[in-house]
Scaffold this active site. Structure first.
Site, PDB file in Angstrom:
ATOM      1  N   THR A 115     -63.259  28.139 -64.492  1.00  0.00           N
ATOM      2  CA  THR A 115     -64.059  29.056 -63.459  1.00  0.00           C
ATOM      3  C   THR A 115     -64.388  30.685 -64.711  1.00  0.00           C
ATOM      4  OG1 THR A 115     -62.934  28.160 -61.585  1.00  0.00           O
ATOM      5  CG2 THR A 115     -63.848  29.807 -61.648  1.00  0.00           C
ATOM      6  N   ASP A 146     -62.729  18.715 -55.420  1.00  0.00           N
ATOM      7  CA  ASP A 146     -61.322  19.965 -54.391  1.00  0.00           C
ATOM      8  C   ASP A 146     -62.060  19.913 -52.600  1.00  0.00           C
ATOM      9  OD1 ASP A 146     -61.557  22.421 -56.059  1.00  0.00           O
ATOM     10  OD2 ASP A 146     -62.887  23.648 -56.068  1.00  0.00           O
ATOM     11  N   GLY A 169     -58.760  30.894 -62.414  1.00  0.00           N
ATOM     12  CA  GLY A 169     -57.832  30.291 -62.051  1.00  0.00           C
ATOM     13  C   GLY A 169     -57.458  28.987 -60.457  1.00  0.00           C
ATOM     14  N   GLY A 170     -58.361  28.552 -60.055  1.00  0.00           N
ATOM     15  CA  GLY A 170     -57.981  27.407 -59.197  1.00  0.00           C
ATOM     16  C   GLY A 170     -57.519  27.834 -58.635  1.00  0.00           C
ATOM     17  N   GLU A 219     -65.922  24.074 -62.014  1.00  0.00           N
ATOM     18  CA  GLU A 219     -64.266  23.386 -61.942  1.00  0.00           C
ATOM     19  C   GLU A 219     -63.686  23.553 -62.635  1.00  0.00           C
ATOM     20  OE1 GLU A 219     -62.664  20.585 -60.027  1.00  0.00           O
ATOM     21  OE2 GLU A 219     -61.280  22.132 -60.295  1.00  0.00           O
ATOM     22  N   SER A 257     -63.285  26.299 -51.771  1.00  0.00           N
ATOM     23  CA  SER A 257     -63.346  26.412 -52.784  1.00  0.00           C
ATOM     24  C   SER A 257     -61.562  27.491 -52.918  1.00  0.00           C
ATOM     25  CB  SER A 257     -63.579  27.582 -53.648  1.00  0.00           C
ATOM     26  OG  SER A 257     -64.029  28.650 -54.080  1.00  0.00           O
ATOM     27  N   SER A 258     -61.247  27.272 -54.113  1.00  0.00           N
ATOM     28  CA  SER A 258     -60.081  29.355 -53.389  1.00  0.00           C
ATOM     29  C   SER A 258     -60.776  30.542 -54.237  1.00  0.00           C
ATOM     30  CB  SER A 258     -58.809  29.148 -54.303  1.00  0.00           C
ATOM     31  OG  SER A 258     -58.571  27.154 -53.922  1.00  0.00           O
ATOM     32  N   THR A 272     -68.604  28.871 -61.538  1.00  0.00           N
ATOM     33  CA  THR A 272     -67.317  27.899 -61.648  1.00  0.00           C
ATOM     34  C   THR A 272     -68.429  26.084 -61.775  1.00  0.00           C
ATOM     35  OG1 THR A 272     -65.185  26.368 -61.183  1.00  0.00           O
ATOM     36  CG2 THR A 272     -67.083  27.070 -59.361  1.00  0.00           C
ATOM     37  N   ARG A 306     -71.948  27.534 -53.398  1.00  0.00           N
ATOM     38  CA  ARG A 306     -71.248  26.260 -53.399  1.00  0.00           C
ATOM     39  C   ARG A 306     -72.463  25.330 -53.162  1.00  0.00           C
ATOM     40  NH1 ARG A 306     -66.484  25.421 -55.440  1.00  0.00           N
ATOM     41  NH2 ARG A 306     -65.045  23.542 -53.998  1.00  0.00           N
TER      42      ARG A 306
END
Length: 579
Positions: A394, A434, A480-481, A414, A458-459, A412, A95
């Site tokens: 992503t 984010d 898909g966020g 973003e 993050s998701s 990703t 990340r």
């Protein structure tokens, strides 16, 4: 070898093959990835005896070129890896990290109000120190079978000789042409000489990215994190009209983290996801825990020909379980290396049972928003009040190799084309958006506030499911966020409860709950449930959906041998392939 592979890749059309309607079937190895050219690069690696990590690196390098609006080595990634020989599951964290100049007021205007999303996202302000390449290199040192340089050969060849722009890339460039045109390097990389967007099928060359990928092939991740490429990244960030403060030293100092995956039982399975800084693992496991107290197998999938009453109940439970999980996500989850996060409390069985009892298939949770719970060892931080942000940048890759290893890699930049800045041929991320734009609410700090050295929440939800013999039975993830969480949870229910194959599961009409609403996918049978859900008090929104699910199911064929089934989301341009 690289030249031969390039010629094979060149034969692939700009447009994807018709969307898969049946699962790919294989016995040795398989990839389910977002682009046919990335799939071909990864499959060639597997055929040479390479590992799942090798194939992921080769595919990611190609995606940096052919899907630059979604992922790349200028961004970040989270990867679950199953080492079959050691029987060990690892969570590799690549990340992005906030630079030292990213203070809590980063996204506040002079009057103290939060910026609009694109006001913050476009330019250097939101660029985080990229981590995908450092993480992949660290995983390769432990799990790679082929030489590092070999893995970049397909991407280098494509960048030098050119590749056909896909319809999705052409559409995204056209939509972002004005923002891309503000950055001279982005304009040169993606727009025609007159500033117009290229059509699908146009052959796009990227000599600058070819040079960067060649340097990385020869010098490893240091070729990006140190030296002239790092200097180019830092300069592009700092000299942008909306500048950030990243320095070459911060690029040099980036370090990936190897974490412990989060695992919990679901029916007869064990589902494992990613820990903080992702909220995906906790939220997905919470949703499944809530649904484990419901008879989901009796309800069945949302598709034509299935009973309307059962489909309605399933939609309500999926959506409301998502909204309930998001209440906890928004309040508690952030980078656990920086702020206290009650992960154990949020997954405590007694706590989850109490939350699960709030679900009722006959009526919605109390409006307007479900309240967060009070998990054991939970801090008293208030929730972020920021609305969900747009997300188009992503990708997810699911891979199983011939040695029994598995990779779930979500990667990703973003938003679409990240910060809309190009340096050394690659798109730079806008991942700092984010974070919560508001550093505090009511005088109390927000857990996911911006801070130097912090990873934004993050998701991303790379997921591996294990069966009774403690071996993988499914590899799943999505783009898909923040909707990723619901996409993955629904797909797991479809495969584990409803017995759907991966292609059927990823193609289902999307239903998911976040925050204030349950979302139903427009143009599908799910949308027809809207009025009935509203009658039960469920807040509903019907909208288009661009999920990017890729899934592999691992089982046994009629002869007792290993049988791999793969599925690629028909909403995008991915494929599942294997031998």
């Amino acid at each position: 070898m690289a030249r031969l592979l390039f010629l094979l890749l060149l034969l692939l059309p700009a447009a994807p093959a018709p969307a898969q309607t049946a699962p790919a079937i294989a016995g040795r190895h398989m990839l389910a990835v977002p682009d046919a050219r990335a799939a071909e690069a990864g499959l060639a690696v597997l055929r040479e005896g390479g590992s799942a990590v090798d194939a992921a690196i080769a595919a990611q390098a190609v995606l940096t070129l052919v899907e630059p609006h979604a992922s790349g080595i200028g961004g970040g990634a989270l990867m679950l890896h199953w080492d079959a020989a050691a029987r060990r599951l690892s969570a590799w964290d690549g990340r992005e990290v906030a630079p030292a100049a990213a203070t809590p007021d980063l996204f506040l205007r002079p009057d103290g109000t939060p910026m609009g999303f694109h006001e913050a996202a476009v330019g250097g302000r939101a660029v985080g120190v990229p981590g995908a390449l450092r993480m992949l290199e660290a995983a390769h040192r432990e799990h790679g079978r082929l030489p590092w340089a070999r893995l970049f050969a397909p991407a280098v060849a494509l960048a030098e000789e050119g590749f056909a722009v896909s319809p999705r890339l052409a559409d995204t460039i056209a939509r972002e042409a004005e923002r891309l045109g503000r950055d001279p390097a982005a304009r040169a990389a993606f727009l025609l000489p007159d500033g117009s967007p290229p059509p699908a099928g146009h052959r796009l060359r990227s000599p600058a990215l070819a040079a960067t990928l060649r340097a990385v092939a020869e010098g490893g991740a240091d070729a990006l994190h140190r030296g002239p490429v790092a200097a180019a990244i830092a300069q592009a960030v700092r000299t942008n009209p909306n500048p950030g403060g990243m320095t070459p030293d911060e690029l040099a100092g980036y370090a990936p983290v190897r974490r412990e995956a989060l695992c919990a039982p679901y029916r007869v399975f064990v589902v494992c996801g990613f820990p903080p800084p992702s909220s995906g693992g906790v939220a997905t496991l919470q949703i499944l825990s809530f649904l484990s107290h419901q008879d989901m197998p009796a309800l069945g999938p949302l598709r034509p020909g299935h009973g309307a009453a059962q489909a309605l109940d399933a939609a309500l439970l999926l959506g409301e379980a998502g909204r309930l999980a998001f209440a906890d996500r928004n309040r508690f989850l952030a980078d656990a290396d920086v702020v206290p996060v009650p992960v154990r409390g949020l997954l405590d069985p007694v706590y989850l049972l109490a939350r699960a009892q709030m679900l009722d298939r006959d009526r919605a949770l109390a409006p307007p928003l479900p309240r967060p719970g009070n998990p054991p060892r939970g801090p008293a931080a208030p929730p972020a009040s920021q609305p969900p942000q747009p997300e188009n940048g992503t990708s997810h890759l699911s891979i199983v190799d011939g040695h029994g290893n598995a990779v779930a890699l979500t990667t990703t930049v973003e938003d679409a084309f990240g910060a809309r800045i190009v340096a050394a041929g690659m798109v730079l991320n806008n991942q700092l958006t984010d974070f919560s734009f508001l550093p505090e609410i009511g005088g109390r700090p927000v857990a996911n506030a911006v801070a130097p050295g912090k990873r934004p929440r993050s998701s991303m939800s790379p997921t591996i499911v294990f069966g009774a013999d403690a071996s993988p039975v499914a590899v799943v993830g999505s783009a898909g966020g923040s909707r990723i969480i619901g996409h993955v949870a629904q797909t797991l229910v479809a495969m584990l409860d409803w017995g759907l194959d991966p292609q059927e599961a990823v193609a289902l009409p999307r239903v998911g709950g976040r925050d204030g609403v349950v979302e139903l996918e427009a143009g599908t049978p799910a949308a027809a449930l809207a009025d009935s859900l509203r009658e039960r008090g469920v807040p509903v929104e019907v909208r288009t959906n661009a999920s990017g699910l890729h899934a592999i199911r691992i089982g046994r064929g009629p002869d007792g041998g290993r049988r791999l089934l793969g599925g690629a989301d028909p909403r995008r341009e991915g494929v599942a392939v294997g031998d």
